[in-house]
Design a protein around this motif. Sequence first.
Motif, PDB file in Angstrom:
ATOM      1  N   ASP A 230      -7.227   1.217  33.013  1.00 47.47           N
ATOM      2  CA  ASP A 230      -6.723   0.485  34.206  1.00 47.47           C
ATOM      3  C   ASP A 230      -6.323   1.468  35.055  1.00 47.47           C
ATOM      4  O   ASP A 230      -5.153   2.088  35.058  1.00 47.47           O
ATOM      5  CB  ASP A 230      -5.889  -0.727  33.756  1.00 47.47           C
ATOM      6  CG  ASP A 230      -5.624  -1.501  35.012  1.00 47.47           C
ATOM      7  OD1 ASP A 230      -5.718  -1.060  36.428  1.00 47.47           O
ATOM      8  OD2 ASP A 230      -4.862  -2.747  34.869  1.00 47.47           O
ATOM      9  N   GLY A 231      -6.989   1.456  36.095  1.00 43.50           N
ATOM     10  CA  GLY A 231      -6.579   2.733  37.185  1.00 43.50           C
ATOM     11  C   GLY A 231      -5.694   2.416  38.220  1.00 43.50           C
ATOM     12  O   GLY A 231      -5.098   3.049  39.133  1.00 43.50           O
ATOM     13  N   THR A 232      -5.263   0.851  37.945  1.00 44.76           N
ATOM     14  CA  THR A 232      -4.169   0.404  39.225  1.00 44.76           C
ATOM     15  C   THR A 232      -3.044   1.385  39.519  1.00 44.76           C
ATOM     16  O   THR A 232      -2.747   1.570  40.570  1.00 44.76           O
ATOM     17  CB  THR A 232      -3.875  -1.018  38.680  1.00 44.76           C
ATOM     18  OG1 THR A 232      -5.162  -1.751  38.501  1.00 44.76           O
ATOM     19  CG2 THR A 232      -3.238  -1.494  39.820  1.00 44.76           C
ATOM     20  N   ASN A 233      -2.438   1.689  38.575  1.00 48.46           N
ATOM     21  CA  ASN A 233      -0.888   2.443  38.560  1.00 48.46           C
ATOM     22  C   ASN A 233      -1.165   3.806  38.546  1.00 48.46           C
ATOM     23  O   ASN A 233      -0.034   4.483  38.756  1.00 48.46           O
ATOM     24  CB  ASN A 233      -0.229   1.772  37.529  1.00 48.46           C
ATOM     25  CG  ASN A 233       0.116   0.421  37.556  1.00 48.46           C
ATOM     26  OD1 ASN A 233       0.402  -0.231  39.011  1.00 48.46           O
ATOM     27  ND2 ASN A 233       0.211  -0.199  36.183  1.00 48.46           N
ATOM     28  N   TYR A 234      -2.417   4.651  38.772  1.00 48.32           N
ATOM     29  CA  TYR A 234      -2.747   5.801  38.648  1.00 48.32           C
ATOM     30  C   TYR A 234      -3.328   6.334  39.836  1.00 48.32           C
ATOM     31  O   TYR A 234      -4.090   5.937  40.608  1.00 48.32           O
ATOM     32  CB  TYR A 234      -3.272   6.356  37.406  1.00 48.32           C
ATOM     33  CG  TYR A 234      -2.567   5.950  36.210  1.00 48.32           C
ATOM     34  CD1 TYR A 234      -1.509   6.319  35.610  1.00 48.32           C
ATOM     35  CD2 TYR A 234      -3.152   4.641  35.644  1.00 48.32           C
ATOM     36  CE1 TYR A 234      -0.866   6.109  34.639  1.00 48.32           C
ATOM     37  CE2 TYR A 234      -2.322   4.231  34.409  1.00 48.32           C
ATOM     38  CZ  TYR A 234      -1.301   5.129  33.897  1.00 48.32           C
ATOM     39  OH  TYR A 234      -0.706   4.628  32.853  1.00 48.32           O
ATOM     40  N   HIS A 235      -2.932   7.766  39.984  1.00 54.82           N
ATOM     41  CA  HIS A 235      -3.388   8.482  41.260  1.00 54.82           C
ATOM     42  C   HIS A 235      -4.694   9.142  40.876  1.00 54.82           C
ATOM     43  O   HIS A 235      -5.024  10.351  40.989  1.00 54.82           O
ATOM     44  CB  HIS A 235      -2.621   9.456  41.776  1.00 54.82           C
ATOM     45  CG  HIS A 235      -2.782   9.775  43.399  1.00 54.82           C
ATOM     46  ND1 HIS A 235      -2.645   8.926  44.382  1.00 54.82           N
ATOM     47  CD2 HIS A 235      -3.405  10.976  43.827  1.00 54.82           C
ATOM     48  CE1 HIS A 235      -3.121   9.858  45.519  1.00 54.82           C
ATOM     49  NE2 HIS A 235      -3.497  10.952  45.199  1.00 54.82           N
ATOM     50  N   GLY A 236      -5.738   8.457  40.085  1.00 54.79           N
ATOM     51  CA  GLY A 236      -6.954   8.790  39.862  1.00 54.79           C
ATOM     52  C   GLY A 236      -6.786   9.558  38.490  1.00 54.79           C
ATOM     53  O   GLY A 236      -5.654   9.094  37.799  1.00 54.79           O
TER      54      GLY A 236
ATOM     55  N   PRO B  49       3.659  16.131  39.612  1.00 50.54           N
ATOM     56  CA  PRO B  49       4.907  14.993  39.601  1.00 50.54           C
ATOM     57  C   PRO B  49       5.593  15.257  40.869  1.00 50.54           C
ATOM     58  O   PRO B  49       5.953  16.195  41.185  1.00 50.54           O
ATOM     59  CB  PRO B  49       5.501  15.336  38.204  1.00 50.54           C
ATOM     60  CG  PRO B  49       4.445  15.831  37.418  1.00 50.54           C
ATOM     61  CD  PRO B  49       3.707  16.760  38.220  1.00 50.54           C
ATOM     62  N   PRO B  50       6.060  14.020  41.345  1.00 53.39           N
ATOM     63  CA  PRO B  50       6.256  12.702  40.919  1.00 53.39           C
ATOM     64  C   PRO B  50       4.768  11.936  40.864  1.00 53.39           C
ATOM     65  O   PRO B  50       4.908  10.655  40.268  1.00 53.39           O
ATOM     66  CB  PRO B  50       7.363  11.788  41.508  1.00 53.39           C
ATOM     67  CG  PRO B  50       7.163  12.636  42.865  1.00 53.39           C
ATOM     68  CD  PRO B  50       6.754  13.975  42.848  1.00 53.39           C
ATOM     69  N   ILE B  51       3.816  12.220  41.505  1.00 49.92           N
ATOM     70  CA  ILE B  51       2.487  11.743  41.413  1.00 49.92           C
ATOM     71  C   ILE B  51       1.839  11.974  40.030  1.00 49.92           C
ATOM     72  O   ILE B  51       1.868  12.861  39.435  1.00 49.92           O
ATOM     73  CB  ILE B  51       1.419  12.276  42.658  1.00 49.92           C
ATOM     74  CG1 ILE B  51       2.146  12.191  43.800  1.00 49.92           C
ATOM     75  CG2 ILE B  51       0.368  11.502  42.569  1.00 49.92           C
ATOM     76  CD1 ILE B  51       1.655  12.859  44.947  1.00 49.92           C
ATOM     77  N   ILE B  52       1.476  10.645  39.580  1.00 44.81           N
ATOM     78  CA  ILE B  52       1.111  10.685  38.198  1.00 44.81           C
ATOM     79  C   ILE B  52      -0.456  10.118  38.029  1.00 44.81           C
ATOM     80  O   ILE B  52      -0.996   9.090  38.955  1.00 44.81           O
ATOM     81  CB  ILE B  52       1.887   9.706  37.438  1.00 44.81           C
ATOM     82  CG1 ILE B  52       3.279  10.304  37.363  1.00 44.81           C
ATOM     83  CG2 ILE B  52       1.233   9.667  35.867  1.00 44.81           C
ATOM     84  CD1 ILE B  52       3.514  11.432  36.687  1.00 44.81           C
ATOM     85  N   ALA B  53      -1.271  11.197  37.429  1.00 46.75           N
ATOM     86  CA  ALA B  53      -2.668  10.642  37.044  1.00 46.75           C
ATOM     87  C   ALA B  53      -2.994  10.232  35.758  1.00 46.75           C
ATOM     88  O   ALA B  53      -1.902  10.645  34.896  1.00 46.75           O
ATOM     89  CB  ALA B  53      -3.555  11.629  37.605  1.00 46.75           C
ATOM     90  N   VAL B  54      -4.070   9.650  35.070  1.00 48.47           N
ATOM     91  CA  VAL B  54      -4.300   9.264  34.064  1.00 48.47           C
ATOM     92  C   VAL B  54      -4.243  10.831  32.997  1.00 48.47           C
ATOM     93  O   VAL B  54      -3.914  10.832  31.935  1.00 48.47           O
ATOM     94  CB  VAL B  54      -5.851   8.878  33.876  1.00 48.47           C
ATOM     95  CG1 VAL B  54      -6.053   8.607  32.472  1.00 48.47           C
ATOM     96  CG2 VAL B  54      -5.596   7.232  34.733  1.00 48.47           C
ATOM     97  N   GLN B  55      -4.789  12.004  33.686  1.00 47.15           N
ATOM     98  CA  GLN B  55      -4.874  13.237  32.704  1.00 47.15           C
ATOM     99  C   GLN B  55      -3.460  13.564  32.476  1.00 47.15           C
ATOM    100  O   GLN B  55      -3.038  14.065  31.395  1.00 47.15           O
ATOM    101  CB  GLN B  55      -5.476  14.079  33.783  1.00 47.15           C
ATOM    102  CG  GLN B  55      -5.763  15.419  33.006  1.00 47.15           C
ATOM    103  CD  GLN B  55      -6.363  16.557  33.662  1.00 47.15           C
ATOM    104  OE1 GLN B  55      -7.155  16.084  34.775  1.00 47.15           O
ATOM    105  NE2 GLN B  55      -6.741  17.493  33.092  1.00 47.15           N
ATOM    106  N   ASN B  56      -2.401  13.436  33.511  1.00 45.43           N
ATOM    107  CA  ASN B  56      -1.092  13.676  33.193  1.00 45.43           C
ATOM    108  C   ASN B  56      -0.469  12.949  32.153  1.00 45.43           C
ATOM    109  O   ASN B  56      -0.082  13.762  31.186  1.00 45.43           O
ATOM    110  CB  ASN B  56      -0.220  13.453  34.627  1.00 45.43           C
ATOM    111  CG  ASN B  56      -0.371  14.169  35.471  1.00 45.43           C
ATOM    112  OD1 ASN B  56      -1.300  13.867  36.204  1.00 45.43           O
ATOM    113  ND2 ASN B  56       0.378  15.050  35.796  1.00 45.43           N
ATOM    114  N   VAL B  57      -0.766  11.868  31.961  1.00 45.20           N
ATOM    115  CA  VAL B  57      -0.209  10.972  30.768  1.00 45.20           C
ATOM    116  C   VAL B  57      -0.935  11.305  29.511  1.00 45.20           C
ATOM    117  O   VAL B  57      -0.131  11.447  28.470  1.00 45.20           O
ATOM    118  CB  VAL B  57      -0.601   9.323  30.988  1.00 45.20           C
ATOM    119  CG1 VAL B  57       0.034   8.577  29.952  1.00 45.20           C
ATOM    120  CG2 VAL B  57       0.272   8.907  32.393  1.00 45.20           C
TER     121      VAL B  57
END
Length: 274
Positions: free
Chosen positions: A23-29, A35-43
């Motif tokens: 679910d991409g809602t909470n991610y910056h792509g 960081p502090p910008i978080i993307a799915v790849q970071n996680v």
Amino acid sequence: MKPENKKIMKARSRNIRLTVAYDGTNYHGFQRQTPPIIAVQNVLETKLEKIFGDSIELAAAGRTDAGVHARGQVVNFFTDGKIPVNKVPRAINSILPADIVVLDASEANREFSARHSAVSKIYEYRILQGDISDPFERSYSWHIRKELDMKAMEQCLKQIEGEHDFSSFRAAGGAPMSPIRSIYQAELTTNKAGRIISLRFHANGFLYHMVRNIVGTLVNVGMGWKSIDDFKSILAARDRTKAGATAPAQGLYLEKVFYPTLTGAKTPIILGGR
């Protein structure tokens, strides 16, 4: 991936392939951010490092934008970690946030790349039509209050099937590449209630914001602001200024990614998706 990193990674003993839904809602792509910008790849990389015990750098089939979702994203990475591949999904899902799920894992050959080995992809865009909104759809579809002319939209979809120059639907800022793409299938379906419109695109590749720009222009036709002939002219113009506005990100899903068969046959295997 930087050339020096690629050399280090490919020296490792295993190439692991994952199919991921999120679910991409909470991610910056999808693509890694600082960081502090978080993307799915970071996680994903952070959690994979915990279970494999070495640094992880993912390659992905598609770099989905902020707010865009995936049911069948495919990634791969090189590792010397020893965890059996059949235990990877349970291990990683136990420490991932609930909005990211690894659906399956497999050992890939040395040359497999989730990005470069892909032969085609399917994207789906969802529209909620009708005067009343739905709070459960607000992050997963584009709400259009007016009832759309779906027959006109379907006729426009047929015009984009085949090989075309899609410059009219290409956003600025993407990687430099040919605007020629082949759309194998473009179709419109609805749910039983008729409120959810699903626009599905299967192509050998997509330009930056291509699907969202096509959808924005299709909605102009569905609203009666543009005609079917106008849409045809927009495609032929090869001019982004002629097309409609970019549709919102939350309605877009990366559904499936296709790869060649292991035997080299033309029929692709499908990873991910429903």
